[in-house]
Design a protein around this motif. Structure first.
Motif, PDB file in Angstrom:
ATOM      1  N   LEU A 171       0.803  -1.225   0.000  1.00 16.10           N
ATOM      2  CA  LEU A 171       0.000   0.000   0.000  1.00 16.10           C
ATOM      3  C   LEU A 171       0.836   1.275   0.000  1.00 16.10           C
ATOM      4  CD1 LEU A 171      -2.891  -0.797   2.522  1.00 16.10           C
ATOM      5  CD2 LEU A 171      -3.001  -0.738   0.026  1.00 16.10           C
ATOM      6  N   ALA A 172       2.009   1.230   0.626  1.00 12.58           N
ATOM      7  CA  ALA A 172       2.761   2.474   0.759  1.00 12.58           C
ATOM      8  C   ALA A 172       4.241   2.193   0.954  1.00 12.58           C
ATOM      9  CB  ALA A 172       2.230   3.283   1.943  1.00 12.58           C
ATOM     10  N   ILE A 173       5.051   3.162   0.571  1.00  7.42           N
ATOM     11  CA  ILE A 173       6.485   3.177   0.859  1.00  7.42           C
ATOM     12  C   ILE A 173       6.728   4.319   1.829  1.00  7.42           C
ATOM     13  CG2 ILE A 173       8.807   3.431  -0.075  1.00  7.42           C
ATOM     14  CD1 ILE A 173       7.611   2.577  -2.815  1.00  7.42           C
ATOM     15  N   GLU A 174       7.269   4.010   2.995  1.00  9.89           N
ATOM     16  CA  GLU A 174       7.538   5.035   4.006  1.00  9.89           C
ATOM     17  C   GLU A 174       9.044   5.157   4.218  1.00  9.89           C
ATOM     18  OE1 GLU A 174       5.522   4.168   7.624  1.00  9.89           O
ATOM     19  OE2 GLU A 174       3.540   4.671   6.836  1.00  9.89           O
ATOM     20  N   ARG A 175       9.521   6.388   4.184  1.00 13.61           N
ATOM     21  CA  ARG A 175      10.936   6.668   4.434  1.00 13.61           C
ATOM     22  C   ARG A 175      11.009   7.679   5.573  1.00 13.61           C
ATOM     23  NH1 ARG A 175      10.605   6.362  -1.463  1.00 13.61           N
ATOM     24  NH2 ARG A 175      11.809   4.554  -2.181  1.00 13.61           N
ATOM     25  N   ALA A 176      11.295   7.179   6.771  1.00 14.69           N
ATOM     26  CA  ALA A 176      11.290   8.014   7.982  1.00 14.69           C
ATOM     27  C   ALA A 176      12.712   8.316   8.431  1.00 14.69           C
ATOM     28  CB  ALA A 176      10.521   7.312   9.095  1.00 14.69           C
ATOM     29  N   SER A 177      12.906   9.531   8.911  1.00 16.63           N
ATOM     30  CA  SER A 177      14.185   9.960   9.479  1.00 16.63           C
ATOM     31  C   SER A 177      13.936  10.478  10.892  1.00 16.63           C
ATOM     32  CB  SER A 177      14.815  11.070   8.629  1.00 16.63           C
ATOM     33  OG  SER A 177      15.037  10.629   7.298  1.00 16.63           O
ATOM     34  N   ILE A 178      14.747  10.001  11.856  1.00 15.27           N
ATOM     35  CA  ILE A 178      14.611  10.389  13.264  1.00 15.27           C
ATOM     36  C   ILE A 178      16.002  10.611  13.827  1.00 15.27           C
ATOM     37  CG2 ILE A 178      13.657   9.725  15.518  1.00 15.27           C
ATOM     38  CD1 ILE A 178      12.674   7.634  12.585  1.00 15.27           C
ATOM     39  N   SER A 179      16.155  11.626  14.661  1.00 17.25           N
ATOM     40  CA  SER A 179      17.443  11.866  15.313  1.00 17.25           C
ATOM     41  C   SER A 179      17.798  10.683  16.208  1.00 17.25           C
ATOM     42  CB  SER A 179      17.371  13.146  16.143  1.00 17.25           C
ATOM     43  OG  SER A 179      18.501  13.252  16.976  1.00 17.25           O
ATOM     44  N   THR A 180      19.086  10.333  16.246  1.00 13.26           N
ATOM     45  CA  THR A 180      19.530   9.247  17.127  1.00 13.26           C
ATOM     46  C   THR A 180      19.367   9.632  18.599  1.00 13.26           C
ATOM     47  OG1 THR A 180      21.796  10.081  16.919  1.00 13.26           O
ATOM     48  CG2 THR A 180      21.163   8.233  15.503  1.00 13.26           C
ATOM     49  N   GLN A 181      19.177  10.912  18.877  1.00 12.49           N
ATOM     50  CA  GLN A 181      18.921  11.337  20.257  1.00 12.49           C
ATOM     51  C   GLN A 181      17.568  10.804  20.750  1.00 12.49           C
ATOM     52  OE1 GLN A 181      19.328  15.603  20.488  1.00 12.49           O
ATOM     53  NE2 GLN A 181      21.148  15.611  19.203  1.00 12.49           N
ATOM     54  N   MET A 182      16.665  10.549  19.809  1.00  9.49           N
ATOM     55  CA  MET A 182      15.333  10.070  20.175  1.00  9.49           C
ATOM     56  C   MET A 182      15.145   8.584  19.880  1.00  9.49           C
ATOM     57  SD  MET A 182      12.966  13.274  19.004  1.00  9.49           S
ATOM     58  CE  MET A 182      13.367  14.941  19.540  1.00  9.49           C
ATOM     59  N   LEU A 183      15.914   8.070  18.946  1.00  8.51           N
ATOM     60  CA  LEU A 183      15.850   6.639  18.624  1.00  8.51           C
ATOM     61  C   LEU A 183      17.287   6.146  18.452  1.00  8.51           C
ATOM     62  CD1 LEU A 183      13.982   4.203  17.985  1.00  8.51           C
ATOM     63  CD2 LEU A 183      14.087   4.891  15.589  1.00  8.51           C
TER      64      LEU A 183
END
Length: 254
Positions: free
Chosen positions: A155-167
């Motif tokens: 259904l979808a392609i998701e490309r997420a970016s998160i700071s390593t400080q939070m993950l």
């Protein structure tokens, strides 16, 4: 050529029986064949020339009837492969007023959700990621790229970016990114989304089971903590034939 195609296009005195433009009569023949079970989901139609010979009409008439059916989603044309009966796609109605994960959305509908990992790791941020996430020089980002699948339909392609400080550890993300962020105390509470139409590139279309150039929806989302700090920058591509995004509007009082 299978006898069923002769029954569909040449039977009952061909297209001589009936009234109205020939291409409409031909279109009706195809639709009736689908409703009667002579043509099933994913079945290939004969070539334009073969249909013209069977139905005793011009190729221009065949082309017009097929284009009508493709436009209405009854048939689908694949470059280099031919024309096929479309497989019906269950549409997902996604409200824009609620911030939930894909896993939560599908679970609420009773669908089985899973992901195919495309990328998961820690990287130096791109300029776009630095601006969106408010990062400083030397900061790193976790990239979580997934093909989202529900009841075995991509259904979808998701490309997420998160700071390593939070993950700090991308391996902590299993089925739900928000569940992993919740463990660290950084689950977002609100988001801004920008939605635009797009034509899918060949690589993305292939992942979604579509053809290059097919319609898609591009969604860019920036999610925030209660404090206003950015926690997530996600760019997604959704199937244009499967998603309806719905927003409830209220009329303000003068």
């Amino acid at each position: 050529m299978p006898d069923r195609f002769e029954r569909i296009f040449a039977g009952e005195n061909g297209l001589a029986a009936g009234s109205g433009p020939l291409y409409i009569r031909l279109r009706n023949r195809v639709e009736r064949a689908i409703s009667d079970g002579l043509l099933g989901d994913g079945d290939a139609l004969p070539s334009e020339r073969d249909i013209a010979e069977l139905a005793d009409v011009s190729r221009v008439t065949v082309r017009k009837a097929v284009q009508d059916l493709v436009r209405d989603g009854v048939l689908v044309q694949r470059h280099g492969s031919g024309t096929f009966v479309s497989k019906p796609v269950a549409r997902v109605e996604q409200p824009l007023s609620r911030l939930t994960s894909f896993t939560e959305d599908m679970s609420r509908r009773g669908w089985n959700a899973r992901s195919q990992w495309l990328q998961r790791g820690i990287f130096a941020p791109s300029p776009e990621e630095m601006v969106a996430l408010g990062l400083a020089p030397g900061d790193e980002v976790v990239r979580i790229d997934r093909l989202r699948i529900a009841d075995e339909m991509p259904l979808a392609i998701e490309r997420a970016s998160i700071s390593t400080q939070m993950l700090p550890d991308p391996q902590k993300v299993d089925t739900s990114l928000y569940a992993a962020l919740d463990v660290y105390g950084f689950r977002p509470v609100r988001a801004l989304q920008r939605i635009s139409a797009t034509n899918l590139r060949a690589e993305d279309a292939g992942l979604l089971g579509l053809e290059a150039g097919d319609a898609g929806l591009r969604i860019e989302r920036i999610s925030y903590l209660e404090s206003g700090r950015v926690v997530e920058f996600t760019r997604s591509l959704y199937r244009g034939d499967a998603y309806d995004f719905v927003a409830e509007l209220t009329i303000g009082k003068n």
